[in-house]
Structures are given as structure tokens and as C-alpha cells.
Motif scaffolding. Structure first.
Motif, PDB file in Angstrom:
ATOM      1  N   VAL A  21       0.836  -1.204   0.000  1.00 14.98           N
ATOM      2  CA  VAL A  21       0.000   0.000   0.000  1.00 14.98           C
ATOM      3  C   VAL A  21       0.869   1.251   0.000  1.00 14.98           C
ATOM      4  O   VAL A  21       0.611   2.211  -0.744  1.00 14.98           O
ATOM      5  N   ILE A  22       1.912   1.266   0.792  1.00 14.70           N
ATOM      6  CA  ILE A  22       2.814   2.423   0.846  1.00 14.70           C
ATOM      7  C   ILE A  22       3.503   2.631  -0.500  1.00 14.70           C
ATOM      8  O   ILE A  22       3.589   3.754  -1.004  1.00 14.70           O
ATOM      9  N   TYR A  28       1.737   6.655  -7.101  1.00 17.50           N
ATOM     10  CA  TYR A  28       0.697   7.529  -7.633  1.00 17.50           C
ATOM     11  C   TYR A  28       0.998   9.002  -7.377  1.00 17.50           C
ATOM     12  O   TYR A  28       0.520   9.862  -8.109  1.00 17.50           O
ATOM     13  N   THR A  29       1.777   9.324  -6.357  1.00 18.74           N
ATOM     14  CA  THR A  29       2.078  10.728  -6.077  1.00 18.74           C
ATOM     15  C   THR A  29       3.310  11.218  -6.832  1.00 18.74           C
ATOM     16  O   THR A  29       3.600  12.398  -6.804  1.00 18.74           O
ATOM     17  N   TYR A  30       4.021  10.327  -7.542  1.00 18.79           N
ATOM     18  CA  TYR A  30       5.209  10.721  -8.297  1.00 18.79           C
ATOM     19  C   TYR A  30       4.802  11.568  -9.489  1.00 18.79           C
ATOM     20  O   TYR A  30       3.900  11.212 -10.235  1.00 18.79           O
ATOM     21  N   LYS A  31       5.453  12.720  -9.664  1.00 18.27           N
ATOM     22  CA  LYS A  31       5.118  13.623 -10.764  1.00 18.27           C
ATOM     23  C   LYS A  31       6.046  13.348 -11.935  1.00 18.27           C
ATOM     24  O   LYS A  31       7.246  13.545 -11.848  1.00 18.27           O
ATOM     25  N   HIS A  32       5.457  12.915 -13.051  1.00 13.84           N
ATOM     26  CA  HIS A  32       6.237  12.663 -14.255  1.00 13.84           C
ATOM     27  C   HIS A  32       6.428  13.963 -15.022  1.00 13.84           C
ATOM     28  O   HIS A  32       5.565  14.826 -15.023  1.00 13.84           O
ATOM     29  N   THR A  33       7.579  14.097 -15.676  1.00 17.19           N
ATOM     30  CA  THR A  33       7.842  15.287 -16.475  1.00 17.19           C
ATOM     31  C   THR A  33       8.078  14.886 -17.925  1.00 17.19           C
ATOM     32  O   THR A  33       8.492  13.765 -18.215  1.00 17.19           O
ATOM     33  N   VAL A  34       7.835  15.829 -18.813  1.00 20.68           N
ATOM     34  CA  VAL A  34       8.027  15.605 -20.240  1.00 20.68           C
ATOM     35  C   VAL A  34       8.976  16.678 -20.759  1.00 20.68           C
ATOM     36  O   VAL A  34       8.848  17.849 -20.398  1.00 20.68           O
TER      37      VAL A  34
END
Length: 57
Positions: A21-22, A28-34
Motif C-alpha cells: 500500500v505504501i 501515484y504521487t510521483y510527478k512525471h515530467t516531459v
């Protein structure tokens, strides 16, 4: 003896579930960049090919 194995097994299952779960919530909170289009060499290559085709026509 049976209850000891049962308790240890339940603790292991709870720990594995908690870790799953952790890990999932962090994913899901990781911000992907382009990368911006200006720095992409493939976009420039495609534009150049299109310009060459337009000049031929």
C-alpha cells in the motif's frame, strides 16, 4: 506451537500488505515530467523532412 506459527504468519501478511500500500501510494504521487518540444531532436528531424517534401512538390 500452532498459534505461534499462525501469529507470525499473520504479522508477515500484514507487513507485506502495508508495504504494498505504501509503495503504491508513493507511485501515484510521483510527478512525471516531459521534455519540451524545443529540445527534442526528433521533432526537428520530422519538420525538416516535411519541409523537404513541400519543396519537392
Amino acid at each position: 506451537m500452532f498459534y505461534t506459527i499462525l501469529v507470525v504468519s499473520i504479522i508477515i501478511v500484514i507487513v507485506v500488505l502495508l508495504l504494498a500500500v505504501i509503495t503504491t501510494s508513493k507511485a501515484y504521487t510521483y510527478k512525471h515530467t516531459v521534455d519540451p518540444l524545443e529540445n527534442n531532436p526528433y521533432v526537428d528531424l520530422e519538420l525538416t523532412e516535411q519541409e523537404q517534401e513541400q519543396k519537392k512538390a
